[in-house]
Scaffold this motif. Structure first.
Motif, short mmCIF file in Angstrom:
data_model
loop_
_atom_site.label_atom_id
_atom_site.label_comp_id
_atom_site.label_asym_id
_atom_site.label_seq_id
_atom_site.Cartn_x
_atom_site.Cartn_y
_atom_site.Cartn_z
N TYR A 1 5.19 -10.56 12.66
CA TYR A 1 6.14 -10.15 11.61
C TYR A 1 5.80 -10.77 10.25
CZ TYR A 1 8.95 -7.74 15.03
OH TYR A 1 9.37 -6.84 15.97
N THR A 2 5.19 -11.97 10.29
CA THR A 2 4.75 -12.56 9.01
C THR A 2 3.63 -11.72 8.41
OG1 THR A 2 5.26 -14.73 9.93
CG2 THR A 2 3.97 -14.72 7.91
N TRP B 1 12.69 -4.36 -13.65
CA TRP B 1 12.17 -5.48 -14.44
C TRP B 1 11.22 -4.93 -15.53
CZ3 TRP B 1 7.76 -9.18 -12.83
CH2 TRP B 1 7.78 -10.31 -13.63
N MET C 1 13.79 -3.18 2.46
CA MET C 1 13.49 -4.39 1.68
C MET C 1 12.31 -4.13 0.72
SD MET C 1 12.60 -8.14 3.14
CE MET C 1 10.89 -7.83 3.49
N LEU C 2 11.29 -3.49 1.27
CA LEU C 2 10.10 -3.19 0.47
C LEU C 2 10.47 -2.23 -0.68
CD1 LEU C 2 7.21 -4.10 0.65
CD2 LEU C 2 6.68 -2.09 2.00
N PHE C 3 11.29 -1.25 -0.35
CA PHE C 3 11.73 -0.29 -1.36
C PHE C 3 12.54 -0.99 -2.46
CE2 PHE C 3 15.16 2.60 -2.77
CZ PHE C 3 14.39 3.55 -3.40
N LEU D 1 4.20 -8.70 6.16
CA LEU D 1 4.52 -8.86 4.74
C LEU D 1 3.29 -8.65 3.85
CD1 LEU D 1 6.85 -11.99 5.03
CD2 LEU D 1 7.52 -9.61 4.78
N ILE E 1 12.32 -4.12 -3.30
CA ILE E 1 11.41 -4.95 -4.12
C ILE E 1 10.78 -4.07 -5.20
CG2 ILE E 1 9.22 -6.21 -4.09
CD1 ILE E 1 10.05 -7.34 -1.36
N CYS E 2 10.33 -2.88 -4.79
CA CYS E 2 9.73 -1.95 -5.76
C CYS E 2 10.73 -1.59 -6.84
CB CYS E 2 9.26 -0.68 -5.06
SG CYS E 2 7.80 -0.93 -4.08
N LEU F 1 11.30 -4.49 -9.19
CA LEU F 1 10.18 -4.63 -10.13
C LEU F 1 10.19 -3.51 -11.17
CD1 LEU F 1 7.36 -5.65 -7.64
CD2 LEU F 1 8.27 -7.06 -9.47
N LEU F 2 10.59 -2.33 -10.72
CA LEU F 2 10.68 -1.19 -11.63
C LEU F 2 11.73 -1.45 -12.72
CD1 LEU F 2 9.36 1.71 -11.66
CD2 LEU F 2 11.56 2.52 -10.84
N PHE G 1 12.93 -3.45 7.14
CA PHE G 1 11.73 -3.86 6.42
C PHE G 1 11.41 -2.89 5.28
CE2 PHE G 1 7.18 -3.47 5.71
CZ PHE G 1 6.88 -4.77 5.35
N PHE G 2 11.49 -1.60 5.60
CA PHE G 2 11.15 -0.61 4.57
C PHE G 2 12.16 -0.59 3.43
CE2 PHE G 2 8.10 0.88 7.60
CZ PHE G 2 7.06 1.25 6.77
N ILE H 1 12.61 -1.73 11.95
CA ILE H 1 11.65 -1.43 10.88
C ILE H 1 12.33 -0.83 9.63
CG2 ILE H 1 10.98 0.95 11.48
CD1 ILE H 1 8.05 -0.23 11.28
N LEU I 1 3.35 -2.69 -10.34
CA LEU I 1 4.49 -2.96 -11.24
C LEU I 1 4.52 -4.42 -11.66
CD1 LEU I 1 7.38 -0.91 -9.62
CD2 LEU I 1 6.43 -0.58 -11.89
N VAL J 1 13.87 -7.81 13.08
CA VAL J 1 14.83 -6.73 12.86
C VAL J 1 14.13 -5.38 12.89
CG1 VAL J 1 16.46 -8.09 11.53
CG2 VAL J 1 14.58 -6.93 10.36
N ALA K 1 4.49 -1.92 -5.74
CA ALA K 1 5.07 -3.23 -6.10
C ALA K 1 4.03 -4.08 -6.83
CB ALA K 1 5.57 -3.93 -4.85
N SER L 1 13.10 -11.64 4.08
CA SER L 1 11.80 -11.73 4.76
C SER L 1 11.88 -12.65 5.96
CB SER L 1 10.72 -12.25 3.80
OG SER L 1 10.67 -11.45 2.67
N LEU M 1 4.02 1.50 -0.78
CA LEU M 1 5.06 0.69 -1.44
C LEU M 1 4.50 -0.65 -1.91
CD1 LEU M 1 8.17 1.41 0.84
CD2 LEU M 1 7.82 2.16 -1.50
N LYS N 1 3.69 -5.90 -15.50
CA LYS N 1 4.80 -6.50 -16.26
C LYS N 1 4.39 -7.82 -16.89
CE LYS N 1 8.85 -7.66 -17.75
NZ LYS N 1 9.46 -7.04 -18.91
N TRP O 1 13.53 -10.96 8.67
CA TRP O 1 12.61 -10.00 9.28
C TRP O 1 11.65 -10.70 10.24
CZ3 TRP O 1 10.52 -5.41 10.46
CH2 TRP O 1 9.15 -5.28 10.56
N ILE O 2 11.15 -11.87 9.82
CA ILE O 2 10.19 -12.59 10.66
C ILE O 2 10.89 -13.19 11.88
CG2 ILE O 2 8.64 -14.60 10.72
CD1 ILE O 2 8.17 -14.07 7.69
#
Lengths: 364, 230
Positions: B179-180, A50, A39-41, B183, A43-44, A47-48, A36-37, A33, B222, A31, B219, A23, B215, B226, A26-27
């Motif tokens: 960019y922050t 987990w 990274m988001l994917f 998030l 994270i999902c 969590l999945l 970013f996507f 896009i 999920l 970088v 997230a 992150s 997404l 959990k 990214w900030i």
């Protein structure tokens, strides 16, 4: 609360740190896009995994996508792969033949191996602890079974003892007394006839002799039945008298109704309490032992003025009671016959044992 | 579906949700209609903000259940945490979709929005509302005390609103804040609305914004599902 000593926590921290760094990248570096996507994917997906640990194989998908589009995130993916024991992550190194990917794989592999060993060791420790706890509970249950059996045996002993006493009286003294009674009845009838009084005298003497024998036999039976050791209040008094310090022993109420097995528990409780006084409160000046009995309960209170301070053995840091194994065992014994044992930390230290008597059902 | 019915009823009759999801958007649309110059840019963003807060409050019942001990009683029955959560999610999502559809339809009729624009705004509001519902789930699983929850809620929502572009246009923001803000899902809603306002068509960036919000929602859900609720 989090358990601070689990490899899982280290994994979570490392993943949070990894995503945090991505992150920040990214900030800071604005970088593309795609990063970013991805990274988001990821994270999902993390969590999945987990949420559904059976999907651990999906770390491989993350790995391929990152290697194709966002190699920076590979470290996080590799770490996840190694945590889930996906050693075929090494395939990535072979496919992409990149020095950075190789370095990431090596680092993650080392971390994964470390985590794996740690987890195995931890699991072994936990299993050992579990088996010890299981054994402890088995022993505890066995102990309570034994205590309950003791109570039953005590009760059966009392019944059989009564039967023995009645048999003893019936077989020995009973015959003599009945024979004397019949002789006296016959003599009484003869006494009505003045001419035959003289012939009644031998019968009368024989009856007296039989009565004498009967009395002697009862005396013998009683002598044989009397216990060698003291029982009940006498036993408790004897324990107090044998104690090296003066003990103020008092009894209130009718103690004749207290069953033998209850005396056994009270005796053990008194012994343990006085031993504790010697061990932990040798400076105690006054020791009092009271026994109160009502138709329903028997209560033993052992009190001394040698109160312990915080941090002493048997006292918690907050000043609360922390009973040792002796008192714990007593608590179990009291509970086995339906009673309870309490410890009071007031101005004086008290151990109080209350046990039901008079037909109250025993056991846990 | 008993839990769903109760969640729906609770969400619909919550005064805060009624104000945020009904009164404020309606008032804003009326104000946009009365505005002579026809610039309803700010109004669109303000409605988005109301929808974001509304979605959050719509799913706040889980947190209340948790704090008041209702959850414990519910889970004593033959109800799994998963059932409880997805029925609550449905109970919050269904009215939010209906509401965003209603807002878009009113905008289409009252403000003469074009069909593409109306559809774009509907999608943006819906995805934003869903991500807010997801965030509310995360919130419910993180906080046990009402005071801590309220304190953190104020701080986080102010931060999100400031960084998302609802108050300050995104192109005026410095790169660091831009960019922050990315998030948070609200930033992508803001981007999508900006695209619809500027170009009025479904560009690639618009769909990427939808994907980002989707997404984020996944997230959040999920994570919220959990964590142990009791």
């Amino acid at each position: 609360m989090w358990d601070l000593t689990t490899p899982k926590l280290v994994y979570i921290i490392s993943m949070v740190l990894g995503f945090g760094l991505l992150s920040v990248r990214w900030i800071w570096f604005s970088v593309e896009i795609t990063g970013f996507f991805l990274m988001l994917f990821m994270i999902c997906m993390t969590l999945l995994r987990w949420r559904f640990p059976q999907l651990k194989w999906s770390a491989m998908v993350d790995g391929v996508l990152c290697a194709l589009f966002y190699p920076w995130a590979l470290l996080v993916v590799m770490f996840a792969g190694m945590y889930y024991r996906l050693y075929y992550m090494a395939v990535l190194v072979l496919i992409f033949q990149n020095i950075y990917i190789a370095a990431a794989a090596l680092l993650a592999g080392l971390c994964g191996a470390f985590l794996g060993l740690w987890e195995k060791e931890r699991e072994r420790g936990l299993n050992q602890r579990d088996s010890e706890v299981e054994r402890y509970y088995e022993l505890e249950s066995l102990q309570s079974d034994l205590l309950a059996a003791t109570v039953k045996i005590e009760q059966m002993t009392v019944v059989s003892e009564r039967a023995r006493i009645s048999r003893e009286i019936h077989d020995n003294a009973g015959h003599e007394i009945v024979a004397a009674y019949i002789s006296l009845q016959t003599a009484r009838e003869i006494f009505d006839d003045p001419e035959c009084i003289k012939s009644a005298l031998p019968l009368y003497d024989a009856a007296l002799e039989r009565l004498d024998k009967g009395v002697n036999k009862i005396r013998e039976a009683v002598h044989n039945l009397a216990p060698v050791t003291m029982l009940g209040v006498g036993s408790l008094r004897e324990i107090c008298e044998r104690f090296p310090k003066p003990v103020d022993f008092k009894v209130f109420g009718d103690t004749s109704k207290v069953p033998v097995h209850v005396w056994g528990v009270l005796e053990a409780c008194l012994q343990e309490s006085l031993t504790n006084v010697t061990r932990h409160a040798s400076f105690a000046k006054s020791i009092k032992v009271n026994i109160d009995t009502t138709p329903n309960i028997a209560r033993l209170c052992v009190e001394n003025d040698g109160v312990l301070t915080s941090g002493s053995p048997g006292v918690g840091p907050d000043g609360s009671a922390r009973p040792g194994s002796g008192l714990r065992n007593l608590r179990h014994r009291a509970a086995a016959i339906g009673g309870s044992l309490a410890i009071d930390f007031g101005e004086k230290f008290r151990v109080i044992c209350v046990v039901p008597i008079g037909g109250i059902k025993c056991g846990y | 579906m008993t839990i769903f019915k109760f969640a729906l009823r609770r969400g619909l009759f919550s005064p805060v949700a009624i104000i945020l999801n009904g009164v404020i958007p309606a008032a804003l649309i009326v104000m946009m209609r009365l505005n002579d110059d026809g610039d309803y840019r700010q109004g669109i963003f303000l409605i988005a903000m109301a929808v974001m807060f509304g979605g959050f409050f719509m799913a706040k019942g889980v947190q209340n259940d948790r704090m008041e001990g209702v959850l414990l009683r519910i889970l004593c029955g033959p109800v799994t945490t998963r059932t409880y959560l997805w029925q609550n999610l449905l109970g919050a999502a269904v009215p939010m979709v209906g509401l965003t559809a209603l807002i878009s339809a009113i905008g289409h009729v009252v403000l003469n929005w074009e069909t593409t624009f109306t559809l774009g705004i509907f999608l943006t509001y819906t995805f934003l509302a869903m991500s807010s519902v997801g965030l509310s789930f995360v919130w419910s699983s993180l906080f046990k005390s009402k005071e801590a929850s309220s304190g953190a809620f104020g701080a986080v929502m102010t931060l999100i609103s400031a960084l998302s572009g609802f108050m300050i246009p995104l192109h005026l923001m410095p790169d660091f804040l831009f960019y922050t803000g990315a998030l948070f899902p609200a930033h992508w809603a803001s981007r999508a609305m900006q695209i619809m306002l500027d170009y009025g068509e479904f560009s690639q960036m618009f769909w990427l914004s939808m994907l980002a919000m989707f997404l984020f929602t996944v997230a959040f859900i999920l994570f919220g599902a959990k964590r142990r609720l009791i």
